[in-house]
Design a protein around this motif. Sequence first.
Motif, short mmCIF file in Angstrom:
data_model
loop_
_atom_site.label_atom_id
_atom_site.label_comp_id
_atom_site.label_asym_id
_atom_site.label_seq_id
_atom_site.Cartn_x
_atom_site.Cartn_y
_atom_site.Cartn_z
N LEU A 76 4.17 -0.48 2.43
CA LEU A 76 4.98 -0.55 3.64
C LEU A 76 6.43 -0.97 3.35
O LEU A 76 7.17 -1.31 4.27
CB LEU A 76 4.35 -1.51 4.65
N SER A 77 6.83 -0.96 2.09
CA SER A 77 8.23 -1.21 1.77
C SER A 77 9.06 0.00 2.21
O SER A 77 8.50 1.06 2.52
CB SER A 77 8.40 -1.45 0.26
N TYR A 128 6.35 -0.84 -4.45
CA TYR A 128 6.99 -2.06 -4.92
C TYR A 128 8.14 -1.79 -5.88
O TYR A 128 8.91 -2.71 -6.23
CB TYR A 128 5.95 -2.95 -5.63
N LYS A 129 8.32 -0.57 -6.34
CA LYS A 129 9.32 -0.26 -7.36
C LYS A 129 10.75 -0.62 -6.92
O LYS A 129 11.63 -0.84 -7.75
CB LYS A 129 9.26 1.23 -7.72
N LEU A 130 10.95 -0.67 -5.63
CA LEU A 130 12.24 -1.06 -5.08
C LEU A 130 12.68 -2.43 -5.59
O LEU A 130 13.86 -2.67 -5.84
CB LEU A 130 12.13 -1.08 -3.55
N GLU A 155 10.19 -8.91 3.89
CA GLU A 155 8.99 -9.05 3.07
C GLU A 155 7.91 -8.10 3.56
O GLU A 155 7.85 -7.77 4.76
CB GLU A 155 8.49 -10.50 3.10
N THR A 156 7.07 -7.65 2.68
CA THR A 156 5.98 -6.77 3.08
C THR A 156 4.81 -7.62 3.61
O THR A 156 4.64 -8.76 3.18
CB THR A 156 5.50 -5.90 1.90
N PRO A 157 4.01 -7.09 4.51
CA PRO A 157 2.94 -7.89 5.12
C PRO A 157 1.83 -8.24 4.12
O PRO A 157 1.55 -7.49 3.19
CB PRO A 157 2.39 -6.96 6.21
N LEU A 158 1.22 -9.39 4.35
CA LEU A 158 -0.03 -9.77 3.68
C LEU A 158 -1.08 -9.80 4.78
O LEU A 158 -1.08 -10.70 5.63
CB LEU A 158 0.10 -11.13 3.00
N GLY A 212 2.25 3.99 -1.31
CA GLY A 212 1.67 4.92 -0.34
C GLY A 212 2.39 6.25 -0.30
O GLY A 212 2.39 6.92 0.74
N ASN A 213 2.99 6.65 -1.41
CA ASN A 213 3.68 7.94 -1.45
C ASN A 213 2.69 9.05 -1.80
O ASN A 213 2.62 9.51 -2.94
CB ASN A 213 4.84 7.89 -2.46
N PHE A 214 1.95 9.43 -0.81
CA PHE A 214 0.90 10.43 -1.00
C PHE A 214 1.31 11.74 -0.35
O PHE A 214 1.66 11.78 0.83
CB PHE A 214 -0.42 9.95 -0.39
#
Length: 412
Positions: free
Chosen positions: A45-46, A51-53, A21-24, A308-310
């Motif tokens: 952070l996935s 989140y598209k995954l 799971e990704t962090p909250l 975060g794909n920058f």
Amino acid sequence: MQDFHTRARAAERAMRQVFPETPLQRNVHLSERFGCDLYLKREDLSPVRSYKLRGAFNAMRKVLEDGPASKLFVCASAGNHAQGVAYMCQHFGVHGVIFMPVTTPQQKIQKTRIFGGDAVEIRLVGDYFDDTLTEAQRFCAAEGGHFLAPFDDEDVIEGQASVAVEIADQMGGAPDHVILPVGGGGLAAGVVQYFGEAVHYSFVEPAGGTSLAAAVKAGAPVTLDRVNSFVDGAAVARIGAHPFEVLKNIDISDVYAAPEDRICVTMLEMLNVEGIVLEPAGALAVDALVDVADQIKGKRVVCITSGGNFDFERLPEVKERAQRFSGVKKYFILRLPQRPGALKEFLNTLGPEDDIARFEYLKKSARNFGSVLIGIETSSRGNFDALFSRLDEAGFTYRDITNDEILAEFLI
């Protein structure tokens, strides 16, 4: 048939065989700034930094449960969806063909290739995404493959709802307010369908691609005449039909348009203050905090940082746009007399914090006056009021072209 909550939880459980799971994370800086208890759901952070995954995983899982493992999967994407599909093709050991526009940056093509390895084939087709999509769908139909839509698919929406499942588990219940970025609407539809009326929502679109707002006003999805592609992860001309079925009754006052240049300010602030790298679409929810500040005071609030794909090659553009929006950088055309000492007189009007970032002499023929393109950076937007007053007193003629879209496109 299982209800949506049950299916979303089943999808979330199944995902744990692929990624955690990704962090909250509670953000102290933003909580104090906006007087609330603010959390960031870090989809950046996935494994594929978006989140598209989730949607790709769930849609492929459902297909493979009903068919042979050799199923061909096809998608069209220039970014995060392509990477999610590639990652899942590698995981499931199936073949994928990913269509991307010819104009896609090499960085995105390489990342997609790395995630997919030998499991995927990348085909570069068309200068524009619509051409790419048409060819991908034609190929898929001809080969009998399964087309993986980025958002307009019920299984994809169900997969994106796993974000809400994790939020509920990590908080021990639903938050008071969730701020959702919206492109095609898959993520927003999944979260809204899961939490229902237990949560207040704010939906944020880029100002150059307000397809949700247009659809809510029209009562049905409509295609925008023009889309600004800067927020490439959410610059969608038409909201998905399936997402809109979930979102069609939302209040238009809960839909916000984030100016692209303001998003740049937010991206730089998150990078410089928090050390968090967000792509433009990933910064949408945080950027909208200023729009909903009065609504969220004292509340438990979640912003979904969706990606975060920058590409850091874009950082100079982001900085430039942020400075212009903040009013600390301006461009203007100065009419400079062609006589000795005129340039020195202009330089004497600059304040101690005014820095020349651009100086380009535009004179094309022998005349008494020449035009100069000037770019000035300063520390405070108020410094420009003082500078322009001094220019007026000195008798200079000038024109501020910072926000002139046509001139800026040609000259800046």
